[in-house]
Design a protein around this motif. Structure first.
Motif, mmCIF file in Angstrom:
data_model
loop_
_atom_site.group_PDB
_atom_site.id
_atom_site.type_symbol
_atom_site.label_atom_id
_atom_site.label_comp_id
_atom_site.label_asym_id
_atom_site.label_seq_id
_atom_site.Cartn_x
_atom_site.Cartn_y
_atom_site.Cartn_z
ATOM 1 N N LYS A 154 0.857 -1.188 0.000
ATOM 2 C CA LYS A 154 0.000 0.000 0.000
ATOM 3 C C LYS A 154 0.892 1.235 0.000
ATOM 4 C CE LYS A 154 -4.030 -2.095 0.405
ATOM 5 N NZ LYS A 154 -5.109 -1.979 -0.612
ATOM 6 N N GLN A 155 0.431 2.277 -0.660
ATOM 7 C CA GLN A 155 1.264 3.465 -0.857
ATOM 8 C C GLN A 155 0.521 4.743 -0.481
ATOM 9 O OE1 GLN A 155 4.607 3.567 -3.504
ATOM 10 N NE2 GLN A 155 3.343 4.694 -4.959
ATOM 11 N N PHE A 156 1.309 5.749 -0.052
ATOM 12 C CA PHE A 156 0.775 7.065 0.331
ATOM 13 C C PHE A 156 -0.196 6.939 1.502
ATOM 14 C CE2 PHE A 156 1.338 7.881 -4.450
ATOM 15 C CZ PHE A 156 2.678 8.231 -4.278
ATOM 16 N N ILE A 157 0.228 6.218 2.536
ATOM 17 C CA ILE A 157 -0.630 5.959 3.687
ATOM 18 C C ILE A 157 -0.268 6.913 4.822
ATOM 19 C CG2 ILE A 157 -1.510 4.215 5.250
ATOM 20 C CD1 ILE A 157 -1.948 3.739 2.170
ATOM 21 N N THR A 158 -1.159 7.838 5.110
ATOM 22 C CA THR A 158 -0.944 8.823 6.166
ATOM 23 C C THR A 158 -0.933 8.135 7.535
ATOM 24 O OG1 THR A 158 -2.055 10.528 4.856
ATOM 25 C CG2 THR A 158 -1.851 10.936 7.215
ATOM 26 N N ASN A 159 0.033 8.490 8.355
ATOM 27 C CA ASN A 159 0.157 8.048 9.752
ATOM 28 C C ASN A 159 0.672 6.624 9.918
ATOM 29 O OD1 ASN A 159 -0.925 10.503 10.545
ATOM 30 N ND2 ASN A 159 -2.932 9.680 11.061
ATOM 31 N N ALA A 160 0.984 5.907 8.837
ATOM 32 C CA ALA A 160 1.288 4.481 8.979
ATOM 33 C C ALA A 160 2.460 4.218 9.918
ATOM 34 C CB ALA A 160 1.567 3.859 7.617
ATOM 35 N N SER A 161 3.459 5.099 9.925
ATOM 36 C CA SER A 161 4.650 4.867 10.742
ATOM 37 C C SER A 161 4.449 5.221 12.208
ATOM 38 C CB SER A 161 5.830 5.669 10.183
ATOM 39 O OG SER A 161 5.542 7.061 10.183
ATOM 40 N N VAL A 162 3.322 5.848 12.547
ATOM 41 C CA VAL A 162 3.058 6.225 13.941
ATOM 42 C C VAL A 162 1.757 5.612 14.453
ATOM 43 C CG1 VAL A 162 4.359 8.375 13.767
ATOM 44 C CG2 VAL A 162 1.910 8.380 13.251
ATOM 45 N N ALA A 163 1.156 4.727 13.670
ATOM 46 C CA ALA A 163 -0.187 4.234 13.977
ATOM 47 C C ALA A 163 -0.150 3.031 14.911
ATOM 48 C CB ALA A 163 -0.919 3.858 12.694
ATOM 49 N N GLY A 164 -1.204 2.912 15.719
ATOM 50 C CA GLY A 164 -1.408 1.737 16.547
ATOM 51 C C GLY A 164 -2.364 0.752 15.921
ATOM 52 N N SER A 165 -3.105 1.183 14.902
ATOM 53 C CA SER A 165 -3.951 0.280 14.125
ATOM 54 C C SER A 165 -4.100 0.852 12.726
ATOM 55 C CB SER A 165 -5.329 0.088 14.773
ATOM 56 O OG SER A 165 -6.054 1.304 14.807
ATOM 57 N N ILE A 166 -4.233 -0.041 11.744
ATOM 58 C CA ILE A 166 -4.381 0.357 10.348
ATOM 59 C C ILE A 166 -5.514 -0.452 9.739
ATOM 60 C CG2 ILE A 166 -3.272 0.565 8.084
ATOM 61 C CD1 ILE A 166 -0.574 0.610 9.462
ATOM 62 N N LEU A 167 -6.465 0.225 9.104
ATOM 63 C CA LEU A 167 -7.522 -0.458 8.362
ATOM 64 C C LEU A 167 -7.025 -0.704 6.945
ATOM 65 C CD1 LEU A 167 -10.758 1.405 9.523
ATOM 66 C CD2 LEU A 167 -9.720 -0.681 10.434
ATOM 67 N N VAL A 168 -6.979 -1.959 6.543
ATOM 68 C CA VAL A 168 -6.371 -2.360 5.270
ATOM 69 C C VAL A 168 -7.429 -2.960 4.357
ATOM 70 C CG1 VAL A 168 -4.626 -3.822 4.178
ATOM 71 C CG2 VAL A 168 -4.177 -2.797 6.429
ATOM 72 N N LYS A 169 -7.467 -2.466 3.129
ATOM 73 C CA LYS A 169 -8.338 -3.035 2.110
ATOM 74 C C LYS A 169 -7.572 -4.115 1.350
ATOM 75 C CE LYS A 169 -11.416 0.064 3.156
ATOM 76 N NZ LYS A 169 -12.758 -0.219 3.682
ATOM 77 N N ALA A 170 -8.195 -5.285 1.195
ATOM 78 C CA ALA A 170 -7.531 -6.396 0.527
ATOM 79 C C ALA A 170 -8.571 -7.238 -0.210
ATOM 80 C CB ALA A 170 -6.773 -7.263 1.528
ATOM 81 N N VAL A 171 -8.121 -7.935 -1.241
ATOM 82 C CA VAL A 171 -8.993 -8.784 -2.042
ATOM 83 C C VAL A 171 -9.108 -10.159 -1.382
ATOM 84 C CG1 VAL A 171 -9.288 -9.921 -4.277
ATOM 85 C CG2 VAL A 171 -8.390 -7.580 -4.170
ATOM 86 N N THR A 172 -10.350 -10.542 -1.076
ATOM 87 C CA THR A 172 -10.611 -11.879 -0.519
ATOM 88 C C THR A 172 -11.199 -12.820 -1.564
ATOM 89 O OG1 THR A 172 -12.664 -10.916 0.356
ATOM 90 C CG2 THR A 172 -10.845 -11.227 1.902
ATOM 91 N N ASP A 173 -11.758 -12.273 -2.640
ATOM 92 C CA ASP A 173 -12.304 -13.101 -3.724
ATOM 93 C C ASP A 173 -11.930 -12.452 -5.053
ATOM 94 O OD1 ASP A 173 -13.696 -14.580 -5.556
ATOM 95 O OD2 ASP A 173 -15.636 -14.422 -4.546
ATOM 96 N N PRO A 174 -10.866 -12.911 -5.699
ATOM 97 C CA PRO A 174 -10.388 -12.273 -6.929
ATOM 98 C C PRO A 174 -11.387 -12.320 -8.080
ATOM 99 C CG PRO A 174 -8.712 -13.721 -5.994
ATOM 100 C CD PRO A 174 -9.975 -13.988 -5.255
ATOM 101 N N GLU A 175 -12.366 -13.202 -8.002
ATOM 102 C CA GLU A 175 -13.329 -13.342 -9.097
ATOM 103 C C GLU A 175 -14.557 -12.448 -8.928
ATOM 104 O OE1 GLU A 175 -12.370 -15.223 -11.609
ATOM 105 O OE2 GLU A 175 -10.567 -15.698 -10.433
ATOM 106 N N ALA A 176 -14.657 -11.773 -7.801
ATOM 107 C CA ALA A 176 -15.910 -11.067 -7.474
ATOM 108 C C ALA A 176 -15.876 -9.574 -7.758
ATOM 109 C CB ALA A 176 -16.266 -11.306 -6.014
ATOM 110 N N GLY A 177 -14.775 -9.046 -8.292
ATOM 111 C CA GLY A 177 -14.703 -7.618 -8.578
ATOM 112 C C GLY A 177 -14.832 -6.777 -7.323
ATOM 113 N N TYR A 178 -15.692 -5.736 -7.391
ATOM 114 C CA TYR A 178 -15.887 -4.873 -6.229
ATOM 115 C C TYR A 178 -16.346 -5.660 -5.003
ATOM 116 C CZ TYR A 178 -15.676 -0.783 -9.332
ATOM 117 O OH TYR A 178 -15.274 0.174 -10.224
ATOM 118 N N ASP A 179 -17.131 -6.711 -5.239
ATOM 119 C CA ASP A 179 -17.675 -7.488 -4.128
ATOM 120 C C ASP A 179 -16.662 -8.459 -3.530
ATOM 121 O OD1 ASP A 179 -20.140 -6.258 -4.358
ATOM 122 O OD2 ASP A 179 -20.879 -7.729 -5.811
ATOM 123 N N GLY A 180 -15.437 -8.428 -4.040
ATOM 124 C CA GLY A 180 -14.405 -9.290 -3.498
ATOM 125 C C GLY A 180 -13.401 -8.571 -2.617
ATOM 126 N N ILE A 181 -13.703 -7.315 -2.254
ATOM 127 C CA ILE A 181 -12.798 -6.515 -1.429
ATOM 128 C C ILE A 181 -13.306 -6.490 0.014
ATOM 129 C CG2 ILE A 181 -11.844 -4.192 -1.051
ATOM 130 C CD1 ILE A 181 -12.072 -3.776 -4.101
#
Length: 380
Positions: A154-181
């Protein structure tokens, strides 16, 4: 300027402004010059109880609305774009989604420390190859028993180096398009396989860390999934509605700070035996700066009000973000011009507002994307 604010919001604004003038304004240029994240300022903001302004009171927030949050963000931006940006990312992107979509257990474990200021949060959407097409995502999360395994960058992530938690978007179903994120909560302090690979040197906003992060077989418990599998893209679109309002508020603050600096200088600087504010060219410039700032503020307040009323604010948040971000850059540029040679030096604030303002036209959807959104909402 105050007619659209209720009593509580006016009191909040005055409290935050007093803090900003006393604690942030004196160090605003120094932290930029040193590229230093001012952790002590956020500790003080936690003591002011503003790190969870729109978060549920049951989990350490104030339980206030988007309008109040916009007031706070604008006041921070008025003195420091960097502090305003890290604040906005913490509240809109890192905290509100947990408030909106988390289970009671997730809220107690992850939202409360964010709202109470134990640490800051971050939100990881953008990737090196995705650009404005944020849905074009290569980061994956594969289910493995009672865990998910994350891989990607992931790139251009504000606060990542000082954060205690990060919400990460990731693909769980590569065949589902938008519904696979999907969305996951990552603990950068504890989770193996997480690394901050770059902290970017930037044109401005250098007291707010902007990072590239990498996941290399980063294994996290399954209970870190926010919502259900496939909910991630809908969550992202909703999050960006509030996020764009916060960037509009931050932009308005940058414009206000630049306008005030130019007005004060023009009233004190004399040429040809009179203050330069009495010359038509300077006076007209100041009027235009004020007009653009006030227009941005009113569009932002309307968007925040509609958000608080539960309306679909796709159009209004995009319009506010588009107008305010461009106003911030234009007003800051005019402020540099009003100050002349002094405006180009770091002894005066306009150059900092000018450099900071440019990102407002890029982050959380470029101006070009906002034009696209507004056109679509208008049926064009």
């Amino acid at each position: 300027m105050d007619f659209a604010l209720g009593t509580a919001d006016r009191m909040m604004r005055e409290s935050v402004r007093e803090f900003c003038e006393a604690e942030i304004a004196p160090i605003a240029q120094d932290i930029e010059d040193d590229h230093r994240f001012p952790a002590e300022v956020f500790d003080q903001l936690a003591e002011l109880d503003v790190l969870g302004v729109p978060v549920d009171e049951a989990y350490g927030g104030l339980g206030a609305d988007q309008s109040t949050y916009a007031v706070v963000t604008e006041e921070l931006g008025r003195v420091s774009g960097s502090i305003g940006l890290s604040y906005a990312a913490h509240v809109s992107l890192a905290s509100k989604p947990i408030d909106a979509y988390g289970t009671p257990e997730q809220k107690e474990r992850w939202l409360r420390p964010l709202a109470e200021g134990e640490y800051l949060g971050a939100w990881a959407l953008t990737e090196p190859d995705s650009g404005s097409d944020a849905s074009d995502m290569d980061t994956t999360a594969e289910r493995d028993g009672d865990a998910y395994v994350l891989n990607g960058t992931k790139q251009f992530i504000t606060n990542a180096s000082v954060a205690g938690s990060i919400l990460v978007k990731a693909v769980t179903d590569p065949e589902a398009g938008y519904d696979g994120i999907s969305t996951f909560i990552v603990d950068p302090r504890e989770d193996d396989g997480f690394e901050v690979t770059t902290e970017w040197e930037k044109m401005g906003l250098n007291a707010s860390p902007t990072c590239e992060i990498r996941f290399d077989d980063c294994r996290i418990p399954a209970n870190r999934l926010l919502g259900e599998e496939g909910d991630g893209w809908d969550q992202t679109k909703e999050t960006l509605q509030g996020g764009r309002i916060s960037i509009a508020a931050l932009s308005t603050g940058l414009a206000q700070g630049a306008y005030e600096a130019a007005k004060a200088y023009a009233g004190e600087r004399e040429q040809f035996g009179q203050p330069i504010s009495e010359f038509d060219a300077i006076r007209d410039t100041l009027v235009d700066m004020y007009r653009k700032t006030q227009r941005a503020r009113l569009l932002t307040r309307e968007a925040a009000w509609r958000y608080d009323e539960g309306e679909d604010v796709t159009l209004h948040s995009a319009l506010a973000k588009l107008d305010a971000s461009e106003a911030a850059r234009e007003v800051a540029e005019d402020a540099v011009q009003v100050l002349g040679g002094y405006g180009y030096t770091t002894d005066f604030a306009p150059q900092r507002f000018y450099r900071d303002a440019k990102l407002m036209e890029i982050g959380e959807g470029t101006s070009e994307i906002q034009h696209l959104v507004v056109a679509r909402e208008l049926g064009l």
